[in-house]
Design a protein around this motif. Sequence first.
Motif, PDB file in Angstrom:
ATOM      1  N   PRO D 111      37.605  33.383  72.367  1.00  0.00           N
ATOM      2  CA  PRO D 111      38.418  32.468  73.173  1.00  0.00           C
ATOM      3  C   PRO D 111      39.109  31.340  72.409  1.00  0.00           C
ATOM      4  O   PRO D 111      39.996  30.709  72.949  1.00  0.00           O
ATOM      5  CB  PRO D 111      37.419  31.902  74.187  1.00  0.00           C
ATOM      6  CG  PRO D 111      36.072  32.139  73.611  1.00  0.00           C
ATOM      7  CD  PRO D 111      36.184  33.348  72.742  1.00  0.00           C
ATOM      8  N   LEU D 113      41.085  31.477  69.867  1.00  0.00           N
ATOM      9  CA  LEU D 113      42.368  31.811  69.230  1.00  0.00           C
ATOM     10  C   LEU D 113      43.530  31.238  70.025  1.00  0.00           C
ATOM     11  O   LEU D 113      43.590  31.374  71.232  1.00  0.00           O
ATOM     12  CB  LEU D 113      42.531  33.328  69.114  1.00  0.00           C
ATOM     13  CG  LEU D 113      41.452  34.072  68.324  1.00  0.00           C
ATOM     14  CD1 LEU D 113      41.738  35.567  68.329  1.00  0.00           C
ATOM     15  CD2 LEU D 113      41.369  33.551  66.903  1.00  0.00           C
ATOM     16  N   ARG D 114      44.471  30.619  69.339  1.00  0.00           N
ATOM     17  CA  ARG D 114      45.596  30.016  70.047  1.00  0.00           C
ATOM     18  C   ARG D 114      46.954  30.501  69.525  1.00  0.00           C
ATOM     19  O   ARG D 114      47.740  31.049  70.274  1.00  0.00           O
ATOM     20  CB  ARG D 114      45.533  28.476  69.929  1.00  0.00           C
ATOM     21  CG  ARG D 114      44.273  27.875  70.526  1.00  0.00           C
ATOM     22  CD  ARG D 114      44.124  28.165  72.005  1.00  0.00           C
ATOM     23  NE  ARG D 114      45.201  27.591  72.768  1.00  0.00           N
ATOM     24  CZ  ARG D 114      45.179  26.410  73.355  1.00  0.00           C
ATOM     25  NH1 ARG D 114      44.094  25.680  73.281  1.00  0.00           N
ATOM     26  NH2 ARG D 114      46.215  25.967  74.029  1.00  0.00           N
ATOM     27  N   THR D 115      47.245  30.283  68.266  1.00  0.00           N
ATOM     28  CA  THR D 115      48.584  30.600  67.781  1.00  0.00           C
ATOM     29  C   THR D 115      48.713  32.101  67.503  1.00  0.00           C
ATOM     30  O   THR D 115      47.725  32.812  67.323  1.00  0.00           O
ATOM     31  CB  THR D 115      48.885  29.837  66.476  1.00  0.00           C
ATOM     32  OG1 THR D 115      48.067  30.351  65.429  1.00  0.00           O
ATOM     33  CG2 THR D 115      48.605  28.345  66.627  1.00  0.00           C
ATOM     34  N   ASP D 116      49.954  32.550  67.456  1.00  0.00           N
ATOM     35  CA  ASP D 116      50.233  33.955  67.140  1.00  0.00           C
ATOM     36  C   ASP D 116      49.536  34.356  65.843  1.00  0.00           C
ATOM     37  O   ASP D 116      48.925  35.429  65.743  1.00  0.00           O
ATOM     38  CB  ASP D 116      51.743  34.169  66.997  1.00  0.00           C
ATOM     39  CG  ASP D 116      52.483  34.027  68.328  1.00  0.00           C
ATOM     40  OD1 ASP D 116      51.839  33.743  69.354  1.00  0.00           O
ATOM     41  OD2 ASP D 116      53.716  34.200  68.329  1.00  0.00           O
ATOM     42  N   ASP D 117      49.648  33.507  64.838  1.00  0.00           N
ATOM     43  CA  ASP D 117      49.051  33.830  63.538  1.00  0.00           C
ATOM     44  C   ASP D 117      47.536  33.967  63.619  1.00  0.00           C
ATOM     45  O   ASP D 117      46.944  34.844  62.988  1.00  0.00           O
ATOM     46  CB  ASP D 117      49.389  32.735  62.507  1.00  0.00           C
ATOM     47  CG  ASP D 117      50.834  32.813  62.059  1.00  0.00           C
ATOM     48  OD1 ASP D 117      51.537  33.783  62.415  1.00  0.00           O
ATOM     49  OD2 ASP D 117      51.275  31.884  61.346  1.00  0.00           O
ATOM     50  N   THR D 146      41.223  33.883  77.914  1.00  0.00           N
ATOM     51  CA  THR D 146      42.024  32.683  77.634  1.00  0.00           C
ATOM     52  C   THR D 146      42.902  32.809  76.393  1.00  0.00           C
ATOM     53  O   THR D 146      43.453  31.820  75.930  1.00  0.00           O
ATOM     54  CB  THR D 146      41.172  31.383  77.499  1.00  0.00           C
ATOM     55  OG1 THR D 146      40.511  31.391  76.235  1.00  0.00           O
ATOM     56  CG2 THR D 146      40.140  31.261  78.609  1.00  0.00           C
ATOM     57  N   VAL D 147      43.061  34.009  75.876  1.00  0.00           N
ATOM     58  CA  VAL D 147      43.950  34.206  74.732  1.00  0.00           C
ATOM     59  C   VAL D 147      45.202  34.925  75.223  1.00  0.00           C
ATOM     60  O   VAL D 147      45.109  35.942  75.898  1.00  0.00           O
ATOM     61  CB  VAL D 147      43.258  35.031  73.636  1.00  0.00           C
ATOM     62  CG1 VAL D 147      44.214  35.322  72.484  1.00  0.00           C
ATOM     63  CG2 VAL D 147      42.010  34.315  73.147  1.00  0.00           C
ATOM     64  N   VAL D 148      46.360  34.354  74.886  1.00  0.00           N
ATOM     65  CA  VAL D 148      47.618  34.899  75.392  1.00  0.00           C
ATOM     66  C   VAL D 148      48.355  35.641  74.272  1.00  0.00           C
ATOM     67  O   VAL D 148      48.713  35.054  73.256  1.00  0.00           O
ATOM     68  CB  VAL D 148      48.514  33.769  75.947  1.00  0.00           C
ATOM     69  CG1 VAL D 148      49.792  34.348  76.530  1.00  0.00           C
ATOM     70  CG2 VAL D 148      47.760  32.963  76.994  1.00  0.00           C
ATOM     71  N   PHE D 149      48.570  36.925  74.471  1.00  0.00           N
ATOM     72  CA  PHE D 149      49.307  37.763  73.532  1.00  0.00           C
ATOM     73  C   PHE D 149      50.747  37.924  74.025  1.00  0.00           C
ATOM     74  O   PHE D 149      50.953  38.377  75.152  1.00  0.00           O
ATOM     75  CB  PHE D 149      48.744  39.183  73.501  1.00  0.00           C
ATOM     76  CG  PHE D 149      47.346  39.345  73.003  1.00  0.00           C
ATOM     77  CD1 PHE D 149      47.107  39.853  71.732  1.00  0.00           C
ATOM     78  CD2 PHE D 149      46.259  39.038  73.806  1.00  0.00           C
ATOM     79  CE1 PHE D 149      45.805  40.045  71.274  1.00  0.00           C
ATOM     80  CE2 PHE D 149      44.956  39.227  73.352  1.00  0.00           C
ATOM     81  CZ  PHE D 149      44.728  39.726  72.086  1.00  0.00           C
TER      82      PHE D 149
END
Lengths: 318, 318, 318, 318
Positions: D111, D113-117, D146-149
């Motif tokens: 959960p 993880l936030r940025t694309d990288d 809660t991680v948005v791809f």
Amino acid sequence: MTKLTAQAAGTFAIAPTPFHDDGRIDEASIDRLTDFYTDVGCDGVTVLGILGEAPKLDAAEAEQVALRFVKRAKKLQVIVGVSAPGFATMRSLAKKSMDAGAAGVMIAPPPHLRTDDQIISYFKQAQEAIGDDIPWVLQDYPLTLTVVFTPAVIRKIVMDSPSCVMLKHEDWPGLEKISTLRNFQKDGSLRPLSILVGNGGLFLDFEMERGADGAMTGYAFPELLIDVVNLSKAGKRDAAHDLFDAHLPLIRYEQQPGVGLTVRKYVLQKRGIISSSAQRKPGAVITPQARAEVDYLLSRVARVDRRANLQPQSSAAG
Amino acid sequence: MTKLTAQAAGTFAIAPTPFHDDGRIDEASIDRLTDFYTDVGCDGVTVLGILGEAPKLDAAEAEQVALRFVKRAKKLQVIVGVSAPGFATMRSLAKKSMDAGAAGVMIAPPPHLRTDDQIISYFKQAQEAIGDDIPWVLQDYPLTLTVVFTPAVIRKIVMDSPSCVMLKHEDWPGLEKISTLRNFQKDGSLRPLSILVGNGGLFLDFEMERGADGAMTGYAFPELLIDVVNLSKAGKRDAAHDLFDAHLPLIRYEQQPGVGLTVRKYVLQKRGIISSSAQRKPGAVITPQARAEVDYLLSRVARVDRRANLQPQSSAAG
Amino acid sequence: MTKLTAQAAGTFAIAPTPFHDDGRIDEASIDRLTDFYTDVGCDGVTVLGILGEAPKLDAAEAEQVALRFVKRAKKLQVIVGVSAPGFATMRSLAKKSMDAGAAGVMIAPPPHLRTDDQIISYFKQAQEAIGDDIPWVLQDYPLTLTVVFTPAVIRKIVMDSPSCVMLKHEDWPGLEKISTLRNFQKDGSLRPLSILVGNGGLFLDFEMERGADGAMTGYAFPELLIDVVNLSKAGKRDAAHDLFDAHLPLIRYEQQPGVGLTVRKYVLQKRGIISSSAQRKPGAVITPQARAEVDYLLSRVARVDRRANLQPQSSAAG
Amino acid sequence: MTKLTAQAAGTFAIAPTPFHDDGRIDEASIDRLTDFYTDVGCDGVTVLGILGEAPKLDAAEAEQVALRFVKRAKKLQVIVGVSAPGFATMRSLAKKSMDAGAAGVMIAPPPHLRTDDQIISYFKQAQEAIGDDIPWVLQDYPLTLTVVFTPAVIRKIVMDSPSCVMLKHEDWPGLEKISTLRNFQKDGSLRPLSILVGNGGLFLDFEMERGADGAMTGYAFPELLIDVVNLSKAGKRDAAHDLFDAHLPLIRYEQQPGVGLTVRKYVLQKRGIISSSAQRKPGAVITPQARAEVDYLLSRVARVDRRANLQPQSSAAG
């Protein structure tokens, strides 16, 4: 090893988990770490905490690390972090650690807890899972864990669970929380509870004055934590602050989220205690610039506290 | 007033919004604050930021506060925080502030942004909303705003928007981010951009060495920020750190979330600059214990920096 | 207009805010919307809710929209969403709306609230801000607002604030919450409270059976909400479910976060009630594929409920 | 068992983990579940997913459950959820499952993880951890994880990792995401990828039309999923929707977060497939009211689909 009680006090170092460069657990460094903490005068050591990269270990490895610390520690009380996504894993590690001689375990809340009732209920179930006979430490660390405990919720958890003997306090801000909890004890609504403070020690100076019993954190100079705790307890306020302030620039640098562990491992390696500063993947790496900054900070601390003099030493150094 | 450019540097104080004890805006204190920032040598002042309790003001009040600062500031560049839940409100305040003579505006991301694309798209729309002719500052403050910008996303936003002239940098940890952005400029992929650092100044010493152009934060002694920025730019590394370290215990104390503003207002009131330390509701109140701790810290800072001597002075003090 | 009381029941439509294609407020469509809600038999309308794109309006526009609805509504009770980052803005809009004849206001929690105490304290201060004489609706919508209310917290808020007369219930899952609150009333610990349910109506069938007083949501066929509420109150369980189930595929489609509003505006435009389906920026746009899917769903609903027949009609249609 | 490929299609049931009332794993029910999924015509089964209470199992139990399913499944492909806080645990379970004959593994993002990288880097490391030879499924489930791809991030992950053969799609809203990914394949930027959809099947009707290859979810009537997938693939649009719509009221009821699993286990127990509907602690319990509601929904579904007739049957039932 004696079991942890609500009278616990002093300095418990949070131990990193030492790895070889290739990610394997480095048992020789565990032994050196344990001896180091013992020699400088720590009262205990907490292993497999957040700093200890615990989630990166599988169950067998976690047990291996915990037991290695426990076996090596003769005079130190060992607290084992047993936080886990489920109670089966938590119970399993708790039992094995206690059987091997650990003094207690530490439990952090899972990040999805929101309401007071959810938090209280979680710790009630956690305690049922590990059993009544294992002393445990409640970890209150909202910055990383995203769970917010009010003082009243902490009181309720503690009063519900006689085996909860310690609070690892690292709320931020947290000074008023210590005062509130101590006031609960004065008004008789909270039973005795050891409060050791974390947050890298960033507020240790005032936390002691607010009523903390000591420190439980991973600053790479546990000697400093011990000294500040002792000076503060001895009522030597200015002396405690003078020494603390000399280290504060480095304490602050170490307390950066994510980066902090790279700094700690770098310093502990530089001190000759762990063999490698490597973190297991996924992990951060200290950059050359950061390394140079830490070296500069160490040299500045060393002007006041010679224990921070980690430079390659000429013949007559010391 | 001249408009903000990518060459901006030095120290921009983040101003609190002064209130009377009953919650009304205190315009006389706004004037004194502005004069104080000017007199100590700030290059600018940022108003209606997070520290400035901006969300507690209604639209008319926000305009009133912004314009009062702008009118009073003769030599200071005024940056107005215009972050808002919607672009209509943002545009309205931006236009009125610029018309009155502000140097630029500052925009923070709304907390729901998650992916790189969402962030980039938001700031593209925000810039369209305020128009191409208003210089603006991008605020990068994950701890409070919960939005995480990679250096590449910042670069994209800046390259997409010629009127974005400054980054208010308060990521944490953030040293490597400054280095990465400066490296982008060396490799030609990022155009000139002023980087001023926040976070209460907690890492100002090293941030300057990593390439920051100055400070933009609310520490109650902007004089210290100015000195550290100047010493660092003059290459006087040890002197910069010596002075910085003397203030660090108080800087750290002020940087506590939530509590920090109570400390700043308390110190600014003690310095005679604002009349009341009150926050508008909902707000925190400084406890007697915290007040005593701040007084103690001030007395310790004052041993090195006499500007921190705020004790009631006898006839021949100083 | 009569003020809202704890006896309120029936169907309150959540109104979208109609915009022209260029983002200006479309007042003629506000009037048509109001008339439409009145004509189909709604008991009230809630404006400037989350669905209503309220944060995209500046303060003057929010007031303009609220007052337009209030002026046009003769038989409908109008509830105005006054949630705002600060109490000054909230109070200002609440006063103006009530002065113009609104029946009450609705308040949602800001997303940073976590502990029970924080939530309770926020609403206590909110009520103080608007004053004792304005009836208000507590919005409980964790999915979007990220604030989790236990039933006991809702009870505390309601018991602390006599002017809190209604709960907009859209927790998810939420059936047991309704039962718990109704049980609180049976045991005498909670005073009378109107409970209207949201969530796009996705659980309206069972929510009515659990004790809801009606619906407050934005489904593009408020007629369906009215019928289900009435059939359920009349004890015609199977009939209520039969009609509900016929609409459920579309209700579900509309309830998609983010996309839902594009669907609602598309259907309302197709029904001839609003002139444009445009959202103000930043907003989503309905894709051709989604439009075709909605058309298909409408045609399927229309087999059971002819009100959903929105096809261009030939001479003898119907 | 054959390994999972990008050509996988059809219906993969998400299996709950059956427990005895006292919390022990119920192996006989695992066997019955496996046989049931086989008999009704599932193409595969996914075990130890979020629905499968996987975090509540310790490492040995997780292995036990995975292997029991794998051993029993003759015709079904078994996918094992191996998401874990650390790669050591993930690798360990993945290896053991594949050695025993699993078809592939499924990995969800942690959960934080936030940025694309961050997201891209995590899955790169995860794939390195399990090795190149294990086919794996990427789980995209923002509501719970809660991680948005973004679609572009999914494409990058898939193109970086040849062994990523399937997307478990449960974004919400998610229809446009399927279309976008399929368009990536049309423009040649994305290689073949199986897309199976989750979300309890709530949008299966349209997801198939947008290009999904099938369903992977835990609805207690996998027969319905299979039928809708097949009807949709056969181009029988109305028939697919007719059958789907008959089940939708129950599908919706089951899809309530938290409560959903109690409903699924209740129905599966009622169908005679698992012995107990118990969840391991901490778990929810179905209330009598909810049970009655499910029974009512079943009776309504049974009017169209007799497989939902689970009433105790008299001699001539039907």
